[in-house]
Design an enzyme around this catalytic site. Structure first.
Site, PDB file in Angstrom:
ATOM      1  CD  GLU A 208      -0.895  -2.661  -0.679  1.00 24.78           C
ATOM      2  OE1 GLU A 208      -1.364  -2.725   0.487  1.00 24.78           O
ATOM      3  OE2 GLU A 208       0.146  -2.041  -0.950  1.00 24.78           O
TER       4      GLU A 208
ATOM      5  CG  HIS B 157       4.559  -3.576   1.551  1.00 29.33           C
ATOM      6  ND1 HIS B 157       3.707  -4.649   1.473  1.00 29.33           N
ATOM      7  CD2 HIS B 157       3.777  -2.464   1.445  1.00 29.33           C
ATOM      8  CE1 HIS B 157       2.472  -4.224   1.329  1.00 29.33           C
ATOM      9  NE2 HIS B 157       2.490  -2.906   1.313  1.00 29.33           N
TER      10      HIS B 157
END
Length: 306
Positions: A155, A189
């Site tokens: 990420e 997310h």
């Protein structure tokens, strides 16, 4: 494969399959960013400092940058760290085990997922290990690998290492970049909504997803600031690992019963004060620990955005 997608997201086979896909996507992102930067360097208006150069590893001053970043993020978690220490001591008193000595002081309550691959960090490190392992004791190695290694690494490479330099070197102002780019990190997310909806219904899943988006976005702003300020991806990765480990604050000690932190109800005012003190110390230390005296001015660190 459909059979793997049908498994729970915390099943080891599901985790390793998704880890393979995420790794491939991350490598692809870096390759595309590298190609774009190479093409950009060939243009007449290109700056000598191309975007992809900012995800390279700089070893000079690396140790100091990591220590300062870890110190800063640790201040934010003074409350959870204090709570874990008090909980460990309380359990030690409750079970009448010695606080000193290896493999003593705590009873592991594993949260098995069916593959029997749980960690035993407490038994390995002894009583003090229980403080460090509070949030991940009993979890599978696959979950620990995903949450504390692969997730933070991939990420940060994509959303900080690849994305932020492109924003800055495209002429987007720094402040706008710091508050805009993390929106994409939060949206990434959002897929958890579909996983949660099957378990808790649409309304609760939406509320949980909104909460997750909020704290993911706020962390993204902080991580972006750390990366831009230090120009080291490793500092952002370290902060990400630390935040993933401690997770969201648990204020269960404010309740006299009903959860694992109710044991600390008598210390609720002190623990709440430690949370407030940590947040205040974090705010006061943000400037000194990321000052231009240490890292240089923004224009010096990011000449392509000047």
């Amino acid at each position: 494969p459909t059979s793997i997608r049908a498994m729970p997201r915390d099943h080891s086979m599901h985790i390793y399959a998704r880890s393979t896909a995420v790794t491939f996507a991350t490598v692809s992102n870096v390759a595309i960013c590298w190609w774009w930067s190479s093409e950009f360097e060939k243009s007449p208006e290109a700056n000598s400092s191309c975007a992809i150069s900012h995800i390279s590893v700089e070893f000079i001053g690396l140790a100091g940058a990591l220590v300062r970043a870890l110190s800063l993020i640790s201040l934010l978690y003074v409350g959870p760290i204090t709570t874990s220490i008090y909980l460990a001591k309380k359990r030690q008193q409750h079970h009448r085990f010695s606080w000193k000595g290896p493999q003593k002081g705590f009873v592991t309550l594993p949260r098995k997922l069916g593959d029997g691959d749980e960690l035993g960090i407490r038994s390995f490190l002894g009583a003090w290990g229980a403080v460090l392992a509070e949030n991940y004791e009993g979890e599978t190695r696959a979950i620990v690998f995903r949450n504390l290694f692969l997730g933070p690494m991939t990420e940060e490479i994509v959303f900080r290492g690849c994305m932020l330099p492109l924003f800055l070197c495209a002429g987007v102002p720094m402040v706008k970049t710091l508050f805009t780019a993390p929106l994409l990190f939060g949206v990434a997310h959002a897929h958890h909504f579909f996983e949660n909806r099957a378990v808790m219904g649409t309304r609760m899943a939406a509320l949980r997803s909104l909460l997750q988006f909020s704290y993911t976005y706020l962390f993204g702003v902080f991580s972006a600031f750390i990366f831009v300020r230090t120009q080291r991806l490793s500092t952002a990765v370290l902060c990400h690992i630390w935040c993933n480990y401690w997770q969201l604050p648990d204020l269960g000690f404010l309740a006299s019963s009903g959860n694992r932190l109710s044991l600390l109800y008598e210390f609720r005012y002190f623990l709440l004060a430690s949370y407030c003190a940590g947040i205040a110390l974090f705010g006061f230390s943000l400037g000194p620990l990321t000052s231009s005296t240490t890292y240089g001015s923004f224009e010096e660190r990011w000449p392509c955005a000047a």
